[in-house]
Design a protein around this motif. Sequence first.
Motif, PDB file in Angstrom:
ATOM      1  N   PHE A  98       0.947  -1.192   0.031  1.00  0.00           N
ATOM      2  CA  PHE A  98      -0.168   0.070   0.032  1.00  0.00           C
ATOM      3  C   PHE A  98       0.891   1.297   0.095  1.00  0.00           C
ATOM      4  N   PRO A  99       0.501   2.219  -0.604  1.00  0.00           N
ATOM      5  CA  PRO A  99       1.407   3.592  -0.687  1.00  0.00           C
ATOM      6  C   PRO A  99       1.189   4.256   0.816  1.00  0.00           C
ATOM      7  N   CYS A 100       0.251   4.101   1.553  1.00  0.00           N
ATOM      8  CA  CYS A 100       0.258   4.372   2.868  1.00  0.00           C
ATOM      9  C   CYS A 100       0.346   3.429   4.066  1.00  0.00           C
ATOM     10  N   ARG A 101       0.774   3.854   5.028  1.00  0.00           N
ATOM     11  CA  ARG A 101       0.941   3.188   6.402  1.00  0.00           C
ATOM     12  C   ARG A 101      -0.404   3.057   6.876  1.00  0.00           C
ATOM     13  N   VAL A 102      -0.806   1.904   7.350  1.00  0.00           N
ATOM     14  CA  VAL A 102      -2.141   1.803   8.281  1.00  0.00           C
ATOM     15  C   VAL A 102      -1.783   2.107   9.609  1.00  0.00           C
TER      16      VAL A 102
END
Length: 588
Positions: free
Chosen positions: A425-429
Amino acid sequence: MRPLPGAPGVAAAAALLLLLLLPRARADEHEHTYQDKEEVVLWMNTVGPYHNRQETYKYFSLPFCVGSKKSISHYHETLGEALQGVELEFSGLDIKFKDDVMPATYCEIDLDKEKRDAFVYAIKNHYWYQMYIDDLPIWGIVGEADENGEDYYLWTYKKLEIGFNGNRIVDVNLTSEGKVKLVPNTKIQMSYSVKWKKSDVKFEDRFDKYLDPSFFQHRIHWFSIFNSFMMVIFLVGLVSMILMRTLRKDYARYSKEEEMDDMDRDLGDEYGWKQVHGDVFRPSSHPLIFSSLIGSGCQIFAVSLIVIIVAMIEDLYTERGSMLSTAIFVYAATSPVNGYFGGSLYARQGGRRWIKQMFIGAFLIPAMVCGTAFFINFIAIYYHASRAIPFGTMVAVCCICFFVILPLNLVGTILGRNLSGQPNFPCRVNAVPRPIPEKKWFMEPAVIVCLGGILPFGSIFIEMYFIFTSFWAYKIYYVYGFMMLVLVILCIVTVCVTIVCTYFLLNAEDYRWQWTSFLSAASTAIYVYMYSFYYYFFKTKMYGLFQTSFYFGYMAVFSTALGIMCGAIGYMGTSAFVRKIYTNVKID
């Protein structure tokens, strides 16, 4: 690497089962070539009420008599024939290629009260029967009543005119004559004649007379395609304009925020889809079911695409049960698609019980179809209908599920987990889910889901009418080019609608987009099923428990499968969109 024990046996069994789906060749009528004076078989298929197309019975379930010629046993040649209730029985009529038969009696009915009552019931319910010569269907009516409905008459004379071109049969016509009043305790003589005539019809074009160009190529059909195409252009343009302009503004605003110091940013009016970047790639609720639905939807789309392409290339309507056989064969062969997309999505969402997910994905659609068929089969058995599925056919279908679909699904799942199962994913969760703020009622996921299916349904409902009419009435669907266009239009409209719905949802800082994108597209199925009610009550004259349960049972299966396919298409398009917009945003 050593092969698994028993693998050759499983492979052989799988190959044998798939061969059951393919037509078997046999001499004469299956090669469609005859020598002079060679036997031509007239097969009696089924009889049933005209208004209930699927409520059919064996021809000789009515007290018709059989010709004196020695009987020929018939077997179900393909799985499609067996599932569609094809019950070919030899008529006993002596017909030879290019050999005319003068009017002759072939049998006699000893009409007692019980047989008369059976014929009267059939005539009251407008029973018709179907026969086959050289795979060409022929239809006839059992009898008719007088104007007062007091006296009933049976057609006793079958006048056959058969057209030939060279050594092939290209045309068959039946004229029913010899109207005889049904009186108990009398004898009724059944007779026939055969006249052969030379025809200029080419063998490849012999089914053209059964098609109905004036119905399927009507102006409204072309207009509906044009209308749907204009809707696609409008939607794509609208989505592009709104999203490009809005996203450009969003990117500009977020870039401006990057230049602010922490104090200004804290005091600023922060809102919009960027605020949920830490939650937007959070795994969906119930990931096991969700990934199984997505995998099944991708497989249904693959099956639809391949079967339509095959139907455009080959005239599948010329062979009994060939469309159903092709669909089952393609569904079994495309099982790796289900495993790949379902398994990879489940792995990306952090799922651990991948074997359970594989089983659910593999048997989701077969269980739904077989469960419905099993229920309707009880009613068919009670009615003694030809649609009752034989036990051997049930075993064959179960074997296909366990020995073909499941292993291929396993292969797809393993490939999916290994090739695209890593979460990139391009963003951290974020570790802690962000609270979802209150929003206006029309931005709630439930409202978006209900409204999401309206436009996709609007793009296909005219085509639904033609498809329903070909299946539930007496039309042969052959314009698969139209169907391909409608499938493409449906995909584009579905993706556009779900992208817009997801954008508004994310802008309201609600990150529960996975299920919303799937269900907003899948809600098309609800509108299709509602339309099937309208079609049943206003476009058909169906009646009776068997036909009604058959109609609504299989319409529920069709609508559900369509909904799962649309949901998967909507989710895949939206997933690409979400990944794209969050890739282009700088995240601290």
